[in-house]
Write a protein that holds these residues in place. Structure first.
Motif, PDB file in Angstrom:
ATOM      1  N   THR A  50       5.640   2.684   4.831  1.00 21.73           N
ATOM      2  CA  THR A  50       5.716   2.150   6.412  1.00 21.73           C
ATOM      3  C   THR A  50       4.484   1.840   6.753  1.00 21.73           C
ATOM      4  O   THR A  50       3.169   2.076   6.196  1.00 21.73           O
ATOM      5  CB  THR A  50       6.523   2.818   7.234  1.00 21.73           C
ATOM      6  OG1 THR A  50       5.791   4.155   7.353  1.00 21.73           O
ATOM      7  CG2 THR A  50       7.704   3.357   6.762  1.00 21.73           C
ATOM      8  N   ALA A  51       4.008   1.089   7.854  1.00 25.50           N
ATOM      9  CA  ALA A  51       2.861   0.870   8.480  1.00 25.50           C
ATOM     10  C   ALA A  51       2.247   2.085   8.600  1.00 25.50           C
ATOM     11  O   ALA A  51       2.589   3.212   9.148  1.00 25.50           O
ATOM     12  CB  ALA A  51       3.143   0.079   9.646  1.00 25.50           C
ATOM     13  N   ASP A  52       1.099   2.474   8.339  1.00 28.32           N
ATOM     14  CA  ASP A  52       0.253   3.782   8.437  1.00 28.32           C
ATOM     15  C   ASP A  52      -0.585   3.846   9.494  1.00 28.32           C
ATOM     16  O   ASP A  52      -1.180   3.020  10.045  1.00 28.32           O
ATOM     17  CB  ASP A  52      -0.552   3.809   6.996  1.00 28.32           C
ATOM     18  CG  ASP A  52      -1.495   4.781   7.032  1.00 28.32           C
ATOM     19  OD1 ASP A  52      -0.895   6.023   7.016  1.00 28.32           O
ATOM     20  OD2 ASP A  52      -2.490   4.893   7.131  1.00 28.32           O
ATOM     21  N   PRO A  53      -0.154   4.803  10.364  1.00 23.47           N
ATOM     22  CA  PRO A  53      -0.963   4.878  11.733  1.00 23.47           C
ATOM     23  C   PRO A  53      -2.528   5.084  11.506  1.00 23.47           C
ATOM     24  O   PRO A  53      -3.349   4.372  12.571  1.00 23.47           O
ATOM     25  CB  PRO A  53      -0.305   6.229  12.286  1.00 23.47           C
ATOM     26  CG  PRO A  53       0.913   6.531  11.583  1.00 23.47           C
ATOM     27  CD  PRO A  53       0.646   5.997  10.191  1.00 23.47           C
ATOM     28  N   ALA A  54      -2.861   5.641  10.475  1.00 23.14           N
ATOM     29  CA  ALA A  54      -4.295   5.774  10.141  1.00 23.14           C
ATOM     30  C   ALA A  54      -4.947   4.397   9.867  1.00 23.14           C
ATOM     31  O   ALA A  54      -6.252   3.920  10.539  1.00 23.14           O
ATOM     32  CB  ALA A  54      -4.718   6.808   9.064  1.00 23.14           C
ATOM     33  N   ALA A  55      -4.153   3.693   9.224  1.00 26.05           N
ATOM     34  CA  ALA A  55      -4.608   2.210   8.734  1.00 26.05           C
ATOM     35  C   ALA A  55      -4.723   1.527  10.038  1.00 26.05           C
ATOM     36  O   ALA A  55      -5.698   0.572  10.476  1.00 26.05           O
ATOM     37  CB  ALA A  55      -3.864   1.639   7.748  1.00 26.05           C
ATOM     38  N   GLN A  56      -3.758   1.491  10.884  1.00 25.12           N
ATOM     39  CA  GLN A  56      -3.647   0.913  12.308  1.00 25.12           C
ATOM     40  C   GLN A  56      -4.817   1.246  13.140  1.00 25.12           C
ATOM     41  O   GLN A  56      -5.418   0.328  13.880  1.00 25.12           O
ATOM     42  CB  GLN A  56      -2.408   1.012  12.973  1.00 25.12           C
ATOM     43  CG  GLN A  56      -1.242   0.529  11.983  1.00 25.12           C
ATOM     44  CD  GLN A  56      -1.505  -0.774  11.768  1.00 25.12           C
ATOM     45  OE1 GLN A  56      -1.738  -1.990  12.479  1.00 25.12           O
ATOM     46  NE2 GLN A  56      -1.086  -1.277  10.438  1.00 25.12           N
ATOM     47  N   ALA A  57      -5.173   2.454  13.107  1.00 26.70           N
ATOM     48  CA  ALA A  57      -6.182   3.085  13.929  1.00 26.70           C
ATOM     49  C   ALA A  57      -7.550   2.473  13.592  1.00 26.70           C
ATOM     50  O   ALA A  57      -8.301   2.053  14.470  1.00 26.70           O
ATOM     51  CB  ALA A  57      -6.106   4.503  13.950  1.00 26.70           C
ATOM     52  N   THR A 186      -8.155  11.323  16.381  1.00 25.14           N
ATOM     53  CA  THR A 186      -9.516  11.103  17.116  1.00 25.14           C
ATOM     54  C   THR A 186      -9.566   9.756  17.767  1.00 25.14           C
ATOM     55  O   THR A 186     -10.454   9.396  18.273  1.00 25.14           O
ATOM     56  CB  THR A 186     -10.609  11.625  16.549  1.00 25.14           C
ATOM     57  OG1 THR A 186     -10.758  10.780  15.231  1.00 25.14           O
ATOM     58  CG2 THR A 186     -10.766  13.112  16.073  1.00 25.14           C
ATOM     59  N   HIS A 187      -8.395   9.093  17.785  1.00 21.82           N
ATOM     60  CA  HIS A 187      -8.524   7.629  17.800  1.00 21.82           C
ATOM     61  C   HIS A 187      -8.906   7.412  19.530  1.00 21.82           C
ATOM     62  O   HIS A 187      -9.441   6.342  19.379  1.00 21.82           O
ATOM     63  CB  HIS A 187      -7.050   7.076  17.481  1.00 21.82           C
ATOM     64  CG  HIS A 187      -7.152   5.645  17.668  1.00 21.82           C
ATOM     65  ND1 HIS A 187      -8.063   4.714  17.173  1.00 21.82           N
ATOM     66  CD2 HIS A 187      -6.156   4.787  18.108  1.00 21.82           C
ATOM     67  CE1 HIS A 187      -7.518   3.431  17.498  1.00 21.82           C
ATOM     68  NE2 HIS A 187      -6.653   3.538  18.051  1.00 21.82           N
ATOM     69  N   THR A 188      -8.352   8.127  20.258  1.00 22.02           N
ATOM     70  CA  THR A 188      -8.955   7.843  21.606  1.00 22.02           C
ATOM     71  C   THR A 188      -9.952   8.632  22.240  1.00 22.02           C
ATOM     72  O   THR A 188     -10.203   8.600  23.437  1.00 22.02           O
ATOM     73  CB  THR A 188      -7.302   8.217  22.331  1.00 22.02           C
ATOM     74  OG1 THR A 188      -6.980   9.448  22.306  1.00 22.02           O
ATOM     75  CG2 THR A 188      -6.358   7.263  22.161  1.00 22.02           C
ATOM     76  N   SER A 189     -10.764   9.459  21.232  1.00 22.83           N
ATOM     77  CA  SER A 189     -11.657  10.193  21.769  1.00 22.83           C
ATOM     78  C   SER A 189     -12.972   9.074  21.660  1.00 22.83           C
ATOM     79  O   SER A 189     -12.882   8.020  21.484  1.00 22.83           O
ATOM     80  CB  SER A 189     -11.972  11.251  20.518  1.00 22.83           C
ATOM     81  OG  SER A 189     -12.637  10.695  19.589  1.00 22.83           O
ATOM     82  N   PRO A 190     -14.186   9.425  22.551  1.00 22.85           N
ATOM     83  CA  PRO A 190     -15.192   8.480  22.515  1.00 22.85           C
ATOM     84  C   PRO A 190     -15.720   8.032  21.214  1.00 22.85           C
ATOM     85  O   PRO A 190     -15.770   8.636  20.243  1.00 22.85           O
ATOM     86  CB  PRO A 190     -16.323   9.563  23.159  1.00 22.85           C
ATOM     87  CG  PRO A 190     -15.574  10.362  23.987  1.00 22.85           C
ATOM     88  CD  PRO A 190     -14.416  10.773  23.241  1.00 22.85           C
TER      89      PRO A 190
END
Length: 252
Positions: A50-57, A186-190
């Motif tokens: 499926t669509a990979d969350p890490a790839a989308q990040a 950590t996608h939303t971290s600084p």
């Protein structure tokens, strides 16, 4: 063949010059720069399920940063279209009113800690046919492994380079990321905070290469730096945490 294909990012030369490895290295440093910014970029997630969350990040980070840098320099922002590739749905096709080909692609390869990268080449081949890359499209990649060390990610990039060397497109390098379990967390971290800084810096260097229309090592040279001669055109990003701490986070 591998050296000749990689060097085609920098201009054409007499084929005989690639027969001598020493001459090849000299040419890589000395040849004139031929830059061509892409107008249309395919962002391809090769996850086989499926669509990979890490790839989308990482695609979010890549596209947001590229857009910001282009606008800050009063440059045009290239079209960026995302594709998903998995076993059930071959590829999510572009819905644009102008289905023209892409002159660059950024491939995302996400690997579990114990996985082989070989099956991603087949995924890439199917995605390739669907997104209509131009004949001399430049290919970049971001490979991620859940393992602490980025070794498997480097292997995945070498698989993609081999694929390009068959004549499908021009390999221009990429990023090998270890500790993939941290990417989504950590996608939303600084962006330049402790947990994302090295990853963000590598993505910025990849963006420079994409915007210049050249390979990773040449973009580094133009910025006054240099790549790792043991892994040409690969930016390696290690985990920012100690191994024992990452192991604890990965199990959580």
């Amino acid at each position: 063949m591998r050296g000749a294909k990689r060097d085609s990012c920098r201009g054409e030369h007499d084929a005989a010059s690639f027969a001598n490895p020493h001459a090849q290295q000299v040419l890589r440093r000395a040849r004139p720069v031929e830059l061509h910014a892409p107008g249309r970029i395919a962002l391809i997630d090769t996850n086989p399920n499926t669509a990979d969350p890490a790839a989308q990040a990482v695609f979010d980070d890549f596209s947001d940063a590229l857009t910001a840098y282009a606008r800050s320099s009063s440059s045009s922002v290239p079209d960026m279209v995302r594709f998903a590739c998995n076993k059930q749905v071959e590829v999510a096709r572009d819905d644009s009113d102008e289905p023209k080909g892409f002159d660059a692609a950024v491939i995302a390869v996400s690997l579990p800690a114990d996985a082989s990268s070989a099956h991603h080449v087949d995924m890439l081949e199917r995605a390739w046919r669907a997104c209509t890359l131009e004949q001399h499209a430049r290919v970049y990649a971001i490979a991620m492994t859940d393992a602490y060390a980025p070794d498997a990610a480097r292997d995945a990039l070498l698989d993609l380079e081999t694929y390009c060397d068959r004549g499908y497109a021009i390999w221009c390098g990429g990023i090998a990321l270890g500790a993939g379990n941290l990417i989504v967390r950590t996608h939303t971290s600084p962006r330049m905070g402790t947990l994302r800084r090295t990853r963000s810096q590598a993505i910025d260097r990849l963006i420079a290469a994409v915007r210049l229309g050249t390979n990773v090592d040449q973009a580094l040279e133009l910025a006054g730096g240099s790549g790792d001669p043991s892994t040409p055109d690969i930016l390696t990003v290690s985990c920012p945490l100690p191994r024992f701490l990452y192991r604890h986070i990965a199990k959580a």
